[in-house]
Structure formats: structure tokens, C-alpha cells
Write an enzyme that holds these catalytic residues in place. Structure first.
Site, PDB file in Angstrom:
ATOM      1  N   HIS A  44       0.839  -1.193   0.000  1.00 34.63           N
ATOM      2  CA  HIS A  44       0.000   0.000   0.000  1.00 34.63           C
ATOM      3  C   HIS A  44       0.881   1.252   0.000  1.00 34.63           C
ATOM      4  O   HIS A  44       2.096   1.182   0.174  1.00 34.63           O
ATOM      5  CB  HIS A  44      -0.936  -0.006   1.203  1.00 34.63           C
ATOM      6  CG  HIS A  44      -2.007  -1.050   1.098  1.00 34.63           C
ATOM      7  ND1 HIS A  44      -3.039  -1.146   1.989  1.00 34.63           N
ATOM      8  CD2 HIS A  44      -2.205  -2.047   0.191  1.00 34.63           C
ATOM      9  CE1 HIS A  44      -3.833  -2.159   1.659  1.00 34.63           C
ATOM     10  NE2 HIS A  44      -3.337  -2.716   0.569  1.00 34.63           N
ATOM     11  N   GLU A  46       1.402   3.724   2.024  1.00 31.28           N
ATOM     12  CA  GLU A  46       2.192   4.045   3.208  1.00 31.28           C
ATOM     13  C   GLU A  46       3.441   3.168   3.304  1.00 31.28           C
ATOM     14  O   GLU A  46       4.528   3.647   3.649  1.00 31.28           O
ATOM     15  CB  GLU A  46       1.334   3.863   4.477  1.00 31.28           C
ATOM     16  CG  GLU A  46       0.087   4.733   4.503  1.00 31.28           C
ATOM     17  CD  GLU A  46      -1.133   4.028   3.952  1.00 31.28           C
ATOM     18  OE1 GLU A  46      -2.220   4.224   4.503  1.00 31.28           O
ATOM     19  OE2 GLU A  46      -0.986   3.280   2.951  1.00 31.28           O
ATOM     20  N   THR A 188     -26.602  -2.863 -28.848  1.00 28.82           N
ATOM     21  CA  THR A 188     -25.356  -2.273 -29.355  1.00 28.82           C
ATOM     22  C   THR A 188     -24.428  -3.359 -29.876  1.00 28.82           C
ATOM     23  O   THR A 188     -23.789  -3.202 -30.922  1.00 28.82           O
ATOM     24  CB  THR A 188     -24.662  -1.477 -28.233  1.00 28.82           C
ATOM     25  OG1 THR A 188     -25.513  -0.404 -27.831  1.00 28.82           O
ATOM     26  CG2 THR A 188     -23.332  -0.919 -28.702  1.00 28.82           C
ATOM     27  N   ASP A 192     -23.584  -3.013 -33.815  1.00 27.29           N
ATOM     28  CA  ASP A 192     -22.271  -2.419 -34.098  1.00 27.29           C
ATOM     29  C   ASP A 192     -21.124  -3.423 -34.076  1.00 27.29           C
ATOM     30  O   ASP A 192     -20.055  -3.138 -34.620  1.00 27.29           O
ATOM     31  CB  ASP A 192     -21.965  -1.306 -33.083  1.00 27.29           C
ATOM     32  CG  ASP A 192     -22.956  -0.160 -33.162  1.00 27.29           C
ATOM     33  OD1 ASP A 192     -23.682  -0.065 -34.169  1.00 27.29           O
ATOM     34  OD2 ASP A 192     -23.003   0.643 -32.215  1.00 27.29           O
ATOM     35  N   THR A 293     -31.634   2.984 -25.201  1.00 24.05           N
ATOM     36  CA  THR A 293     -32.586   2.349 -24.293  1.00 24.05           C
ATOM     37  C   THR A 293     -31.957   1.997 -22.956  1.00 24.05           C
ATOM     38  O   THR A 293     -32.483   2.366 -21.896  1.00 24.05           O
ATOM     39  CB  THR A 293     -33.171   1.080 -24.944  1.00 24.05           C
ATOM     40  OG1 THR A 293     -33.857   1.450 -26.153  1.00 24.05           O
ATOM     41  CG2 THR A 293     -34.151   0.394 -24.011  1.00 24.05           C
TER      42      THR A 293
END
Length: 358
Positions: A44, A46, A188, A192, A293
């Protein structure tokens, strides 16, 4: 603290499902260590900053954008590392929304001075999805659309390539890459046949792609289970989840996983249940690239936290397809209100970032 915020942004594409965190360690008005969280499983911020210290951090002040963790996960607690280093002060940008984290009192009891809320707005802006998942049990949802000046997304015959400029399309890659999941609809997909992959320039990749930018999870809202493995979507190394009102079969377990959800009246699957499932998969941010939609359904259900709209300086005419399939707005009081969070020019286009009005 703002320097720590800049460091945290280095993990923009790779820190998830963990939060993006940056840390500076200052002693005698000099930065002696700095770090940020690169990716889950690594140190992390620190710990990285402590490991990078050029001198003993005892008595130093720690600036960290998020409250240090206090429990054992893939790595030991950061609060323990700070106690072992005998720092004098810890200044945080915001509290951690994870209910398992409560380190500030622990640090105070050990004699470390603690101050929380430094540059809090900037620190909170680093992790809208992480906070959403912890507090609302669903991801942060960003709906992206491209439109002409008259609010059209495609010609009447469905042709939409390209409404916006190459600069705007490149800009979209940033938003895809910082998301844990790209969500689209079966309409979609079938019309596409998009790839919906993240494609970053070498310069961006070198700065933010520590160890490689992983393709986000792809989620498809497909109530009738029409998804086919022949689609371009499967030409990428990533996980694909299809949310459907129908159950999948063993044939679906290879290229994609089917999650069956209860149907919602009038709008296919339950969008709320879909987002809850994504949160259970540790998805923080969902980037939506779908049709009029699905996007409208998310907006009407108050599940869209942001609209990312690219506005191109041309007209497509009244016969062209509209931005959202929103119906039932019969009075001005029925309007769905938004506020501009940011307006920026990208190439010849405008990028509009909007959020629901309070």
C-alpha cells in the site's frame, strides 16, 4: 497533500479493486519518502513510502490521501507499519468507508497526532467507485454517449461512425482504462459488433500501466441471451459476464459466464440486481457504452452517477436517432435535472461531464 493526490493518480488504471492512495513522508520540511498503491497484492502507499525513505522516518509527518488500513488482507495493516516506524503525525485526506477500517483512534492511542480531512474533496474524487461500493453496495456508474449539436447519435439508417473526432475517441480510452467494468447492451453488440477494449498510447501506458493495464471486465445486458461467441467482443483477453433473464448452459462457461437475474417489468433484467452483482465482484467503477434504451433505463432508475457526453460541432438532422429513449415526461416538472461538473474542449469537440442535480 495535493502532492500525495498526484501520486495516487499513478494508480488510476491499476489499483482496483483497492482504492487509489498516495502518501508522502515529510521530516524537517523535506520529503523523505513517497509512494502510491500500484495494484492489489503489492504494498500500500504508506508501506511504499516507508520503504522509499531516504532517512529514518521516526518523528516524521505522514500525508496520506486515505485513512491507513487496519486489518490483514493481501498485505499487513499499514497502521502497524506506521506505528513501527514511530512517526509523529498522520494527516489523512478522508476516512476509509470500509467498515473494517478504524485506524485513526488506534494511532491516537499510541501517541501519534492525527488530523483528518486535509484537501478532502480532492482525496474523495480519487475513488468515487470504491466509496460507492462500500457505502451503497453498488459501483459508480458513468454513462458515455457521443452526440451532434442537435442531440443525435446516429443517422436514421444507424450509421454512427464517426460522430466525434479522433481526439475525442482517444480521450474515451482514459475513461475505459480507469474503470473496472465496461457495460453495454445486446442491441449495441448486435448492431455495431464493437470490440470495447482499452487502447492506450505508449506514453500513457508507461506512466500509468505499471505491470500492464488489464482489460476491464465486460458486462452485457442481454435479457434474451442472444450473445454469440463469434462477436468481436471475444477477441480480447478479459472476462465477460452476460446478465440475462434466461439461464445459461455449459457451452457458455468457456467464453463468457451467464448470470441469470429476475426480469424487471418493462426494462428487461433488474438493473439494480446487476449492479449489486458487479459490486459483489469488487467492481468499483462501471463505464457504460450502450444504446439509447439501456442508458435511459439507468438514468430513469437513478442509477447513473455521471453522464460523459462528447458534443461534436455538426448537425445530423431531425430524422437521425436521438440520445436517450426517455418517455413519459409530460410536464416540465418531470424533467431529469443534471449539473455540469466539467466542460472541456477535446480536439474540435466538447466533453461534458454532468451529475444529477441535488
Amino acid at each position: 497533500m495535493l502532492q500525495a493526490v498526484d501520486l495516487a493518480r499513478r494508480g488510476l488504471f491499476t489499483a482496483h479493486p483497492n482504492p487509489r492512495v498516495g502518501c508522502l513522508i515529510v521530516k524537517n520540511d523535506r520529503v523523505i519518502g513517497q509512494g502510491w498503491h500500484r495494484r492489489a497484492g503489492l504494498g500500500h502507499a504508506e508501506v511504499e513510502a516507508l520503504d522509499n525513505c531516504t532517512e529514518d522516518p521516526q518523528g516524521a509527518t505522514v500525508y496520506v490521501t486515505l485513512e491507513p488500513c487496519s486489518f490483514y488482507g493481501k498485505t499487513p495493516p499499514c497502521s502497524e507499519a506506521l506505528l513501527a516506524a514511530k512517526v509523529a503525525r498522520v494527516i489523512t485526506g478522508s476516512r476509509d468507508p470500509n467498515p473494517r477500517v478504524d485506524s485513526l483512534q488506534k494511532l491516537q492511542r499510541a501517541g501519534i497526532k492525527v488530523l483528518n480531512g486535509c484537501e478532502e474533496s480532492a482525496c474523495l474524487a480519487l475513488n468515487p467507485g470504491f466509496f460507492s461500493r462500500m457505502q451503497r453496495h453498488r459501483p459508480w456508474v458513468r454513462v458515455k454517449m457521443a452526440m451532434s449539436l442537435d442531440g443525435r447519435t446516429a443517422l436514421a439508417n444507424g450509421v454512427s461512425q464517426w460522430i466525434t473526432s479522433p481526439e475525442a475517441r482517444d480521450d474515451v480510452q482514459w475513461w475505459r482504462a480507469q474503470s473496472d467494468c465496461i457495460l453495454t447492451g445486446i442491441g449495441t453488440v448486435l448492431s455495431d459488433n464493437p470490440k470495447l477494449t482499452t487502447r492506450l498510447s505508449d506514453e500513457v501506458f508507461q506512466r500509468y500501466g505499471h505491470g500492464g493495464v488489464k482489460q476491464p471486465l465486460l458486462a452485457i445486458a442481454d435479457s434474451a441471451l442472444q450473445t454469440s461467441v463469434e462477436l468481436n467482443l471475444f477477441n480480447a483477453d478479459r472476462d465477460v459476464v452476460v446478465y440475462s433473464a434466461k439461464a445459461g448452459s455449459e457451452a457458455h462457461e468457456g467464453p463468457f459466464k451467464v448470470v441469470q437475474l429476475a426480469a424487471a417489468a418493462g426494462r428487461g433484467i433488474s438493473l439494480e440486481a446487476m449492479l449489486q452483482d458487479l459490486a459483489a465482484r469488487e467492481i468499483n467503477e462501471v463505464h457504460v457504452e450502450a444504446g439509447a434504451t439501456l442508458c435511459a433505463s439507468l438514468i430513469k432508475a437513478s442509477l447513473a452517477d455521471e453522464l460523459l457526453l462528447y458534443l461534436a460541432p455538426h448537425l445530423l438532422g431531425s430524422d437521425a436517432r436521438g440520445l436517450f429513449n426517455l418517455t413519459g415526461l409530460n410536464e416540465m416538472a418531470d424533467r431529469l435535472k443534471f449539473e455540469f461538473a466539467e466542460v472541456r474542449q477535446v480536439g474540435p469537440d466538447l466533453r461534458l461531464l454532468l451529475r444529477p442535480a441535488a
